[in-house]
Design a protein around this motif. Structure first.
Motif, PDB file in Angstrom:
ATOM      1  N   GLU A 140       0.788  -1.277   0.094  1.00 53.03           N
ATOM      2  CA  GLU A 140      -0.101  -0.025   0.055  1.00 53.03           C
ATOM      3  C   GLU A 140       0.818   1.204   0.092  1.00 53.03           C
ATOM      4  O   GLU A 140       0.335   2.306  -0.005  1.00 53.03           O
ATOM      5  CB  GLU A 140      -1.197   0.312   1.126  1.00 53.03           C
ATOM      6  CG  GLU A 140      -0.643  -0.229   2.472  1.00 53.03           C
ATOM      7  CD  GLU A 140      -0.441  -1.749   2.918  1.00 53.03           C
ATOM      8  OE1 GLU A 140      -0.746  -1.799   3.917  1.00 53.03           O
ATOM      9  OE2 GLU A 140      -0.501  -2.613   2.106  1.00 53.03           O
ATOM     10  N   LYS A 148      -0.515   9.994   0.363  1.00 55.77           N
ATOM     11  CA  LYS A 148      -2.162  10.068   0.269  1.00 55.77           C
ATOM     12  C   LYS A 148      -2.548  10.253  -0.931  1.00 55.77           C
ATOM     13  O   LYS A 148      -3.768   9.659  -1.370  1.00 55.77           O
ATOM     14  CB  LYS A 148      -2.220  11.173   1.438  1.00 55.77           C
ATOM     15  CG  LYS A 148      -3.329  10.888   2.405  1.00 55.77           C
ATOM     16  CD  LYS A 148      -3.719  12.018   3.348  1.00 55.77           C
ATOM     17  CE  LYS A 148      -2.987  11.698   4.895  1.00 55.77           C
ATOM     18  NZ  LYS A 148      -2.886  13.033   5.711  1.00 55.77           N
ATOM     19  N   ARG A 187      -1.275   9.207  -3.789  1.00 47.91           N
ATOM     20  CA  ARG A 187      -1.385   8.078  -4.630  1.00 47.91           C
ATOM     21  C   ARG A 187      -2.352   6.911  -4.344  1.00 47.91           C
ATOM     22  O   ARG A 187      -2.867   6.274  -5.138  1.00 47.91           O
ATOM     23  CB  ARG A 187       0.296   7.497  -4.521  1.00 47.91           C
ATOM     24  CG  ARG A 187       1.360   8.174  -4.987  1.00 47.91           C
ATOM     25  CD  ARG A 187       2.575   7.588  -4.961  1.00 47.91           C
ATOM     26  NE  ARG A 187       3.607   8.501  -5.764  1.00 47.91           N
ATOM     27  CZ  ARG A 187       4.736   8.292  -5.552  1.00 47.91           C
ATOM     28  NH1 ARG A 187       5.511   7.066  -5.007  1.00 47.91           N
ATOM     29  NH2 ARG A 187       5.948   9.095  -6.032  1.00 47.91           N
ATOM     30  N   ARG A 188      -2.536   7.209  -2.878  1.00 43.49           N
ATOM     31  CA  ARG A 188      -3.547   6.078  -2.404  1.00 43.49           C
ATOM     32  C   ARG A 188      -4.948   6.574  -2.743  1.00 43.49           C
ATOM     33  O   ARG A 188      -5.858   5.618  -3.337  1.00 43.49           O
ATOM     34  CB  ARG A 188      -3.495   6.172  -0.911  1.00 43.49           C
ATOM     35  CG  ARG A 188      -3.277   4.754  -0.056  1.00 43.49           C
ATOM     36  CD  ARG A 188      -3.039   4.886   1.092  1.00 43.49           C
ATOM     37  NE  ARG A 188      -1.848   4.996   1.699  1.00 43.49           N
ATOM     38  CZ  ARG A 188      -1.332   5.620   2.466  1.00 43.49           C
ATOM     39  NH1 ARG A 188      -1.993   6.502   3.439  1.00 43.49           N
ATOM     40  NH2 ARG A 188       0.104   5.380   2.831  1.00 43.49           N
ATOM     41  N   ARG A 189      -5.206   7.871  -3.062  1.00 41.67           N
ATOM     42  CA  ARG A 189      -6.456   8.254  -3.413  1.00 41.67           C
ATOM     43  C   ARG A 189      -6.470   8.088  -4.915  1.00 41.67           C
ATOM     44  O   ARG A 189      -7.732   7.316  -5.552  1.00 41.67           O
ATOM     45  CB  ARG A 189      -6.416   9.744  -3.213  1.00 41.67           C
ATOM     46  CG  ARG A 189      -8.249  10.023  -3.044  1.00 41.67           C
ATOM     47  CD  ARG A 189      -8.270  11.587  -2.532  1.00 41.67           C
ATOM     48  NE  ARG A 189      -8.649  12.177  -3.552  1.00 41.67           N
ATOM     49  CZ  ARG A 189      -8.297  13.871  -3.495  1.00 41.67           C
ATOM     50  NH1 ARG A 189      -7.532  14.093  -2.499  1.00 41.67           N
ATOM     51  NH2 ARG A 189      -8.488  14.494  -4.506  1.00 41.67           N
ATOM     52  N   SER A 232      -5.408   5.600  -6.506  1.00 46.49           N
ATOM     53  CA  SER A 232      -5.476   4.014  -6.898  1.00 46.49           C
ATOM     54  C   SER A 232      -6.825   3.643  -6.501  1.00 46.49           C
ATOM     55  O   SER A 232      -7.461   2.708  -6.827  1.00 46.49           O
ATOM     56  CB  SER A 232      -4.447   3.282  -5.877  1.00 46.49           C
ATOM     57  OG  SER A 232      -4.821   3.308  -4.470  1.00 46.49           O
ATOM     58  N   GLU A 233      -7.565   4.266  -5.407  1.00 47.27           N
ATOM     59  CA  GLU A 233      -8.860   4.203  -4.945  1.00 47.27           C
ATOM     60  C   GLU A 233     -10.147   4.567  -5.959  1.00 47.27           C
ATOM     61  O   GLU A 233     -11.039   3.826  -6.407  1.00 47.27           O
ATOM     62  CB  GLU A 233      -9.179   4.411  -3.644  1.00 47.27           C
ATOM     63  CG  GLU A 233      -8.422   3.536  -2.740  1.00 47.27           C
ATOM     64  CD  GLU A 233      -8.268   4.141  -1.178  1.00 47.27           C
ATOM     65  OE1 GLU A 233      -8.980   5.278  -0.953  1.00 47.27           O
ATOM     66  OE2 GLU A 233      -7.453   3.764  -0.358  1.00 47.27           O
ATOM     67  N   ASP A 234      -9.801   5.816  -6.282  1.00 49.52           N
ATOM     68  CA  ASP A 234     -11.040   6.368  -6.909  1.00 49.52           C
ATOM     69  C   ASP A 234     -10.803   7.034  -8.260  1.00 49.52           C
ATOM     70  O   ASP A 234     -11.577   7.646  -9.007  1.00 49.52           O
ATOM     71  CB  ASP A 234     -11.482   7.684  -5.970  1.00 49.52           C
ATOM     72  CG  ASP A 234     -12.374   7.313  -4.984  1.00 49.52           C
ATOM     73  OD1 ASP A 234     -12.604   6.076  -5.101  1.00 49.52           O
ATOM     74  OD2 ASP A 234     -12.966   8.089  -3.933  1.00 49.52           O
ATOM     75  N   GLY A 242      -9.126   4.679 -14.261  1.00 51.40           N
ATOM     76  CA  GLY A 242      -9.520   4.204 -12.851  1.00 51.40           C
ATOM     77  C   GLY A 242     -10.510   4.890 -12.234  1.00 51.40           C
ATOM     78  O   GLY A 242     -10.639   4.576 -10.910  1.00 51.40           O
ATOM     79  N   LYS A 290     -18.114   9.086  -5.204  1.00 54.19           N
ATOM     80  CA  LYS A 290     -16.664   9.033  -5.276  1.00 54.19           C
ATOM     81  C   LYS A 290     -15.756  10.292  -5.342  1.00 54.19           C
ATOM     82  O   LYS A 290     -16.246  11.452  -5.650  1.00 54.19           O
ATOM     83  CB  LYS A 290     -16.430   8.030  -6.617  1.00 54.19           C
ATOM     84  CG  LYS A 290     -16.635   6.619  -6.540  1.00 54.19           C
ATOM     85  CD  LYS A 290     -15.921   6.228  -7.761  1.00 54.19           C
ATOM     86  CE  LYS A 290     -15.677   4.627  -7.612  1.00 54.19           C
ATOM     87  NZ  LYS A 290     -14.928   4.241  -8.554  1.00 54.19           N
ATOM     88  N   PRO A 318     -12.693  11.135  -6.991  1.00 52.82           N
ATOM     89  CA  PRO A 318     -11.340  10.944  -7.942  1.00 52.82           C
ATOM     90  C   PRO A 318     -10.519  12.407  -7.654  1.00 52.82           C
ATOM     91  O   PRO A 318     -10.981  13.251  -7.359  1.00 52.82           O
ATOM     92  CB  PRO A 318     -11.954  10.737  -9.053  1.00 52.82           C
ATOM     93  CG  PRO A 318     -13.113  11.528  -9.012  1.00 52.82           C
ATOM     94  CD  PRO A 318     -13.848  11.454  -7.772  1.00 52.82           C
TER      95      PRO A 318
END
Ligand SMILES: [Zn+2]
Ligand SMILES: [Zn+2]
Length: 559
Positions: free
Chosen positions: A47, A460, A462-464, A466-468, A494, A548, A550
């Motif tokens: 992660e 943070k 990059r995590r966002r 990857s999720e949204d 994505g 969401k 993004p």
């Protein structure tokens, strides 16, 4: 710096490696003098996107940079030397290591353009030397890498032993067994404190010799109709030697594949630490001319690292090497926790290409043996040294706790056992030992592509993404009029399949248009303001419609 530790006591300060896997780094401080034992890295959890390595927070030594007398390296594994380039950026101290460790260090420093400026000094067994108030002796012990060992520090308050990583291998491939005599000799003189490797405390008995894989490799090489491809760590010289010997016996040419494998085998050959008969080695580009049953390959990438040679061979995208039916592939390494998916996916690909895959599935004879001593070896270490104080190191918390229990069950430790984690400080003098005030420790994330530190904010983000996902509205605005030349275009990645939500993108376009309509001409002319307004309007829109969030990156083209 005010608090540099009062004289008269020794402070042991782990910056990493206690209560966590990897990133081994321990300071010993007496008065104002510090020696550093090991500077390791940790490999990141998946992660931590785009983070390649993790190093300890170096604030404590940064603040005391003029007090560091030496960096002592127990051996050349990444979790012991990998952070060295970053440490040497902060402090200027001589680096001591054995010949092979220093050769690996030199190669690593060259990558960072630091090899010229570093002061590297070879350390040999049974050749004590002094740094500041410390006497230092390197004691050779066996491990999965050659030239590895423990350190005996003679300090003004007593003798401290740091075990490094070790096992007691009675038959190492280089014939250099562990120096039990010197350990016992220190035990006889009296050891104040022992810091000992805990990695394999959960395993009963003794760890098999590095030679343990020979039998299985021989079987595979004798029976293989095609190529034999063996993947192991590129520092596993014992294993590389075994494969070289077997290649010779089984009339197969030997080829090292992968950048680190190629580099390390070159280093070892030059140093005479890898012995290969003339004519045995083949260059990767010549493999095509060799019959498949006449080749054995040693390949880097046993952990399924995406850019490694082994991973590329598995998906048939390696420049020189393919795998075909009849080939035998051996993954001669343990699965490091966190790498399971990558390794198993790689094995799937190899099976799909028709290869047969051998891995550490518990079958015997083994394709892999551990480099760390099991329970009986840890007990032997305790009994040889009979320390007053004992501190388990190199392990996750449960392993340290188990090792503490083992020490307390036996009678080797005459004083007390301390369960420390990174950041805890143990203080010792000639009278006693106690826990001092903790120091701040932490993890620093490094992106090796840019060799830069990666901040929490970036992670943070990059995590966002990857999720949204990410949404990029593209606006072509006329420089003179401030009006849109063409309807805004919206690119998304994505986020959501556009075919599934044509209306959503249409409505997003309308949101952009309305936002621009409502804006004053000066606002539109100032791209910064226009972008901000579009970003917040779209954020609200996607949140309401989809829940969401993004990342939204408006792009303005002046036309
Ligand atoms: Zn280690
Ligand atoms: Zn090691």
């Amino acid at each position: 710096m005010a608090n540099t530790g009062a004289s008269g006591k020794l402070r042991a300060i782990p910056l990493g490696g206690l209560g966590e896997f990897g990133m081994n780094m321990m300071l010993f401080e007496y008065g104002e003098d510090i020696v550093v034992v090991d500077c390791g890295v940790m490999f990141p959890e998946p992660e931590l996107l785009g983070v390649d390595i993790v190093i300890p927070d170096l604030a404590y030594i940064r603040d005391r940079r003029d007090h560091v007398r030496a960096i002592l390296l127990t051996h050349g594994h990444e979790d012991h030397i990998g952070a060295l380039p970053y440490v040497l950026e902060e402090i200027d101290a001589p680096v001591y290591g054995t010949a092979f460790t220093l050769a690996l260090v030199r190669a690593r420093l060259e990558e960072h353009g630091m090899a010229e400026s570093a002061d590297l000094r070879e350390m040999k067994p049974s050749a004590p030397f002094a740094v500041g108030p410390f006497g230092v002796e390197f004691i050779h012990l066996t491990h999965s890498i050659i030239d590895s060992g423990a350190l005996a520090l003679t300090t003004p308050v007593g003798i401290v032993i740091h075990s490094g990583d070790f096992k007691f291998d009675p038959t190492p491939t280089d014939g250099r067994t562990s120096d039990l005599h010197t350990l016992a000799e220190y035990g006889r003189r009296g050891v104040l404190a022992l810091f000992s490797d805990s990695t394999n405390v959960e395993r009963p008995g003794m760890t098999p010799s590095e030679r343990g894989v020979r039998e299985r490799f021989a079987e595979i090489m004798a029976e293989a109709r095609g190529r034999v491809v063996i993947s192991c760590f590129s520092t596993s010289l014992h294993r590389m030697q075994i494969v070289a010997d077997l290649a010779h016996e089984h009339h197969r040419r030997l080829c090292f594949i992968g950048r680190s494998m190629h580099r390390n085998s070159e280093i070892a050959l030059q140093m005479g630490r890898l012995r290969v008969p003339a004519g045995l080695l083949a260059a990767p580009e010549d493999l095509g001319q060799l019959a498949r049953e006449h080749a054995v390959l040693v390949v880097a990438g046993s952990q399924g690292e995406p850019m490694s040679a082994m991973a590329r061979i598995a998906v048939d995208s390696h420049r020189w090497v393919t795998v075909e039916p009849g080939d035998e592939v051996v993954i001669s390494a343990r699965v490091i926790p966190g790498n399971e998916k990558a390794i198993f996916r790689m094995m799937d690909h190899l099976y799909r290409r028709g290869a047969h895959v051998h891995y550490a599935d518990g079958s015997t004879p083994p394709v892999h043996v551990s480099g760390h001593g099991s329970l009986e070896e840890l007990r032997l270490m305790l009994n040889l040294l009979r320390p007053k104080y004992f501190v388990p190191i190199h392990g996750e918390y449960r392993q340290l706790a188990r090792h503490k229990e083992v020490a307390e069950e036996g009678s080797a430790v005459s004083g007390k056992t301390f369960l420390l984690e990174s950041g805890d400080v143990l203080e010792l003098d000639s009278v006693g030992a106690w826990l001092g005030e903790q120091i701040p420790v932490g993890h620093v994330y490094i992106d090796t592509g840019s060799l830069e530190e990666v901040g929490e904010m970036i992670l943070k983000e990059r995590r966002r993404i990857s999720e949204d996902g990410i949404v990029v509205p593209i606006l072509a605005i006329n420089k003179q009029s401030g009006h849109l030349e063409v309807p805004p275009e919206i690119v998304a990645r994505g986020f959501i399949a556009l075919e599934e939500a044509p209306d959503l993108m249409e409505s997003a376009r309308e949101v952009v248009l309305k936002t621009l309509e409502k804006s004053k001409l000066e606002e539109v002319g100032d791209w910064g303001v226009a972008k901000d307004k579009i970003r917040s309007a779209l954020r609200k829109h996607f949140d309401q419609e989809l829940g969401k969030r993004p990342m939204i990156l408006p792009v303005v083209l002046e036309v």
